[in-house]
Design a protein around this motif. Structure first.
Motif, mmCIF file in Angstrom:
data_model
loop_
_atom_site.group_PDB
_atom_site.id
_atom_site.type_symbol
_atom_site.label_atom_id
_atom_site.label_comp_id
_atom_site.label_asym_id
_atom_site.label_seq_id
_atom_site.Cartn_x
_atom_site.Cartn_y
_atom_site.Cartn_z
ATOM 1 N N TYR B 38 -10.226 -11.030 4.684
ATOM 2 C CA TYR B 38 -9.998 -10.009 4.051
ATOM 3 C C TYR B 38 -8.428 -9.909 3.419
ATOM 4 O O TYR B 38 -8.470 -9.104 2.389
ATOM 5 C CB TYR B 38 -9.209 -8.648 5.377
ATOM 6 N N SER B 39 -7.985 -11.026 3.627
ATOM 7 C CA SER B 39 -6.310 -11.112 2.932
ATOM 8 C C SER B 39 -6.537 -11.780 1.568
ATOM 9 O O SER B 39 -6.418 -11.332 0.704
ATOM 10 C CB SER B 39 -6.245 -11.966 3.334
ATOM 11 N N LEU B 40 -8.186 -12.378 0.970
ATOM 12 C CA LEU B 40 -8.557 -13.337 0.228
ATOM 13 C C LEU B 40 -9.215 -11.395 -0.551
ATOM 14 O O LEU B 40 -8.913 -11.558 -1.724
ATOM 15 C CB LEU B 40 -9.448 -13.911 0.225
ATOM 16 N N VAL B 41 -9.831 -10.866 0.152
ATOM 17 C CA VAL B 41 -10.175 -9.538 -0.338
ATOM 18 C C VAL B 41 -9.407 -9.139 -1.194
ATOM 19 O O VAL B 41 -9.488 -8.701 -2.250
ATOM 20 C CB VAL B 41 -11.061 -9.191 0.093
ATOM 21 N N GLY B 42 -8.057 -8.778 -0.117
ATOM 22 C CA GLY B 42 -6.748 -8.289 -0.504
ATOM 23 C C GLY B 42 -6.385 -8.094 -2.278
ATOM 24 O O GLY B 42 -6.490 -8.050 -2.735
ATOM 25 N N TRP B 43 -6.345 -9.840 -1.873
ATOM 26 C CA TRP B 43 -5.450 -10.655 -2.874
ATOM 27 C C TRP B 43 -6.242 -10.309 -4.619
ATOM 28 O O TRP B 43 -5.266 -9.924 -5.352
ATOM 29 C CB TRP B 43 -5.717 -11.941 -2.986
ATOM 30 N N ASN B 44 -7.418 -10.179 -4.223
ATOM 31 C CA ASN B 44 -7.937 -10.167 -5.765
ATOM 32 C C ASN B 44 -8.384 -8.105 -6.162
ATOM 33 O O ASN B 44 -8.384 -7.832 -7.131
ATOM 34 C CB ASN B 44 -9.747 -11.076 -5.624
ATOM 35 N N PHE B 45 -8.550 -7.724 -4.953
ATOM 36 C CA PHE B 45 -8.286 -6.531 -5.084
ATOM 37 C C PHE B 45 -7.206 -5.705 -5.511
ATOM 38 O O PHE B 45 -6.953 -4.614 -6.532
ATOM 39 C CB PHE B 45 -9.216 -5.811 -4.081
ATOM 40 N N THR B 46 -6.295 -6.044 -4.910
ATOM 41 C CA THR B 46 -4.996 -5.633 -5.435
ATOM 42 C C THR B 46 -5.296 -6.409 -7.559
ATOM 43 O O THR B 46 -4.087 -5.269 -8.054
ATOM 44 C CB THR B 46 -3.466 -5.805 -5.450
ATOM 45 N N ALA B 47 -5.071 -7.074 -7.425
ATOM 46 C CA ALA B 47 -4.975 -7.375 -9.152
ATOM 47 C C ALA B 47 -6.243 -6.355 -9.743
ATOM 48 O O ALA B 47 -5.186 -5.378 -10.434
ATOM 49 C CB ALA B 47 -5.562 -9.169 -8.948
ATOM 50 N N MET B 48 -7.169 -6.505 -9.310
ATOM 51 C CA MET B 48 -8.344 -5.108 -10.265
ATOM 52 C C MET B 48 -7.654 -4.062 -10.431
ATOM 53 O O MET B 48 -7.368 -3.538 -11.008
ATOM 54 C CB MET B 48 -9.497 -4.880 -9.754
ATOM 55 N N SER B 49 -6.845 -3.533 -8.702
ATOM 56 C CA SER B 49 -6.290 -2.119 -9.056
ATOM 57 C C SER B 49 -5.029 -1.819 -9.688
ATOM 58 O O SER B 49 -5.292 -1.085 -10.218
ATOM 59 C CB SER B 49 -5.635 -2.329 -7.201
ATOM 60 N N GLN B 50 -4.269 -2.975 -9.863
ATOM 61 C CA GLN B 50 -3.376 -3.161 -10.949
ATOM 62 C C GLN B 50 -4.085 -3.055 -12.258
ATOM 63 O O GLN B 50 -3.391 -1.950 -13.391
ATOM 64 C CB GLN B 50 -2.441 -4.445 -10.967
ATOM 65 N N MET B 51 -5.523 -3.416 -13.316
ATOM 66 C CA MET B 51 -6.320 -3.186 -13.889
ATOM 67 C C MET B 51 -6.289 -2.299 -14.304
ATOM 68 O O MET B 51 -6.631 -1.470 -15.353
ATOM 69 C CB MET B 51 -7.113 -4.886 -14.463
ATOM 70 N N VAL B 52 -6.891 -1.270 -13.052
ATOM 71 C CA VAL B 52 -7.625 0.027 -12.955
ATOM 72 C C VAL B 52 -6.438 1.170 -13.438
ATOM 73 O O VAL B 52 -6.739 2.030 -13.950
ATOM 74 C CB VAL B 52 -8.356 0.291 -12.144
ATOM 75 N N ARG B 53 -5.176 0.337 -12.563
ATOM 76 C CA ARG B 53 -4.537 1.645 -12.385
ATOM 77 C C ARG B 53 -3.385 2.051 -13.900
ATOM 78 O O ARG B 53 -2.467 2.183 -13.768
ATOM 79 C CB ARG B 53 -4.133 1.755 -11.327
ATOM 80 N N GLY B 54 -3.730 0.905 -13.957
ATOM 81 C CA GLY B 54 -3.271 0.511 -16.719
ATOM 82 C C GLY B 54 -1.960 -0.353 -15.879
ATOM 83 O O GLY B 54 -0.671 0.038 -16.601
#
Lengths: 151, 151
Positions: B38-54
């Motif tokens: 889950y921590s690795l999922v979060g690592w990637n997810f957070t980076a993607m979220s930063q792109m999604v949210r501009g």
């Protein structure tokens, strides 16, 4: 579709719940990130090793699945050693990783290449070939640890 | 090729060095294993979220790479919740996971399906479609956490 404001809330919630935060983050996070990746490599590697060593029956499908996961995980290590992550949270990574980056990267590439080969060979279903390649891959772990990891 | 005795030494060395031990192991190990995933999922997810949210520029290649990793990691969760791993090391997994296993498995399947779709869509390079699917995937995280994770 989830609206941006809603998405922000969800992702903030995930982060607040203890999910690690992104790769541009502080050294401690990079250290924790790479330790998590290695831990998952170890999880799969140990299960495979039990099959290679006859402690469990050799299950070709499981072996192939774990080999594939190790290959995937090996590629996730590329972003695990950013500059500055030589210190921070407790780490066994040696300074030589950053002072001899080309040498370290070559060892990492060895691991990634042999892990990819292991995944391919394991899919083929030849148990002896898979076991031999497992040993070769384990050797790349050790070769890197010998130079770049405090034991 | 590495001889079996040598291999045993190497793998024992990896384990002794703090690498997590296999999936047939004690509840604490399964708990740690799934938290790492889950921590690795979060690592990637957070980076993607930063792109999604501009908060960062949208990088289609990086977004696709991270989406692929989340899809790979999602499948590694299947072995993260064995019977008995409802207690042991500190865990936020709720007992309902084991008392309503079919319900939990359905939520997990939702996540895996949407994460796989996200990887496929992200590869396609349509940023708007990728962002929309990211929101949908984040929704499956939240839906599962609401029922099966203590916050």
């Amino acid at each position: 579709m989830i609206r941006p404001a809603r998405l922000a809330l969800i992702v903030a919630g995930l982060a607040a719940a203890g999910v690690a935060v992104a790769q541009s983050a502080a050294p401690d996070r990079a250290i924790k990130y790479r330790q998590n990746v290695y831990s998952l490599v170890g999880w799969n590697f140990t299960a495979m090793s039990q099959m290679v060593r006859g402690q469990r029956d050799f299950d070709p499908a499981e072996f192939a699945r774990r080999a594939e996961r190790v290959a995937q995980l090996s590629l996730m290590l590329d972003e695990g050693f950013p500059p500055g992550s030589d210190r921070g949270a407790r780490t066994e990574a040696l300074p030589a990783i950053w002072s001899n980056r080309a040498g370290f990267d070559a060892k990492m590439a060895d691991f990634q290449r042999e892990a990819a080969a292991l995944a391919t060979i394991a899919k083929g279903g030849d148990a002896d070939a898979a076991k031999a390649q497992f040993g070769k891959t384990a050797g790349t772990c050790k070769a890197c640890h010998d130079q770049y990891k405090a034991d």
